[in-house]
Scaffold this motif. Structure first.
Motif, short mmCIF file in Angstrom:
data_model
loop_
_atom_site.label_atom_id
_atom_site.label_comp_id
_atom_site.label_asym_id
_atom_site.label_seq_id
_atom_site.Cartn_x
_atom_site.Cartn_y
_atom_site.Cartn_z
N ARG A 78 0.82 -1.21 0.00
CA ARG A 78 0.00 0.00 0.00
C ARG A 78 0.86 1.26 0.00
O ARG A 78 1.92 1.31 0.63
N ILE A 79 0.36 2.26 -0.70
CA ILE A 79 1.03 3.56 -0.76
C ILE A 79 1.21 4.13 0.65
O ILE A 79 2.24 4.71 0.96
N ARG A 80 0.22 3.96 1.47
CA ARG A 80 0.28 4.45 2.85
C ARG A 80 1.49 3.86 3.58
O ARG A 80 2.21 4.56 4.29
N GLU B 280 1.84 10.70 0.94
CA GLU B 280 1.05 9.81 0.09
C GLU B 280 0.65 10.50 -1.21
O GLU B 280 0.64 9.87 -2.27
N LYS B 281 0.33 11.79 -1.12
CA LYS B 281 -0.08 12.53 -2.32
C LYS B 281 1.03 12.54 -3.37
O LYS B 281 0.77 12.33 -4.55
N GLU C 238 1.41 9.09 -4.84
CA GLU C 238 0.32 8.78 -5.77
C GLU C 238 0.60 9.37 -7.15
O GLU C 238 0.30 8.74 -8.17
N GLN C 239 1.19 10.56 -7.19
CA GLN C 239 1.55 11.17 -8.48
C GLN C 239 2.62 10.33 -9.18
O GLN C 239 2.56 10.09 -10.38
N SER D 146 1.38 6.86 -10.38
CA SER D 146 0.56 7.00 -11.58
C SER D 146 1.44 6.92 -12.84
O SER D 146 1.09 6.25 -13.81
N ASN E 276 2.68 3.35 -13.15
CA ASN E 276 1.58 2.48 -13.56
C ASN E 276 1.30 2.61 -15.06
O ASN E 276 1.16 1.61 -15.76
N SER F 224 -1.62 -2.17 -10.35
CA SER F 224 -2.49 -1.73 -9.29
C SER F 224 -3.50 -2.83 -8.93
O SER F 224 -4.04 -3.48 -9.82
N ARG G 66 -6.97 -3.03 -6.79
CA ARG G 66 -7.98 -2.19 -6.14
C ARG G 66 -8.61 -2.89 -4.94
O ARG G 66 -8.52 -4.10 -4.80
N TYR H 186 0.02 -2.11 -4.67
CA TYR H 186 0.79 -2.23 -5.91
C TYR H 186 1.80 -3.37 -5.84
O TYR H 186 2.27 -3.74 -4.77
#
Length: 144
Positions: A27-29, A39-40, A43-44, A47, A50, A57, A59, A65
């Motif tokens: 997890r990104i967290r 985390e923001k 996430e960039q 992306s 990915n 990814s 879900r 990931y």
């Protein structure tokens, strides 16, 4: 040449995925907490990774990931070029064909070409698997 935080963090993110992949999605967290990266921002970066097919990814509440390939198949150069663009020390070496109007007279071009080749030789030789090995040699508590 200076690698931006985006490139450095992308490399750390990919390395974290390689180290902490137990079969369950990462997890990104969790990556953010381990790496001290928001985390923001992650996430960039994820992306971009990915879209390039470097990560997959998963879900859902247990999502996260995975690396798409074995860590041996990613070089540091692949990751840095994806996030940084060209690693060339001067703009005239960014493209395959040098279109600089001074290419025939430029005395320093040879120097820039040598530097560019030296950087490429290093980043294209070192794999994500090598970084995992280096991490293990340092011990589990070593910061990525």
């Amino acid at each position: 040449m200076k690698i931006s935080t985006k490139g450095r963090y992308a490399l750390r993110l990919m390395l974290d995925l390689a180290i902490y992949d137990t079969g369950a999605p990462v997890r990104i967290r969790d990556i953010g907490a381990r790496q001290g990266i928001s985390e923001k921002y992650l996430e960039q970066i994820i992306s971009v990774l990915n879209k390039a097919g470097y990560v997959r990814s998963v879900r859902g509440p247990q999502g996260g990931y995975h690396l798409m390939k074995d860590p041996k198949q990613y070089t540091v150069g692949m990751i840095l070029r994806l996030t940084e663009g060209s690693l060339a020390p001067v703009a005239c070496l960014d493209d395959e064909v040098n279109t600089c109007e001074r290419v025939e007279e430029c005395v320093t071009l040879r120097l820039w070409q040598m530097l560019n080749q030296a950087v490429s030789d290093v980043v294209d030789q070192v794999t994500l698997a090598d970084l995992v090995d280096w991490h293990e040699q340092k011990g589990a508590n070593y910061v990525i």
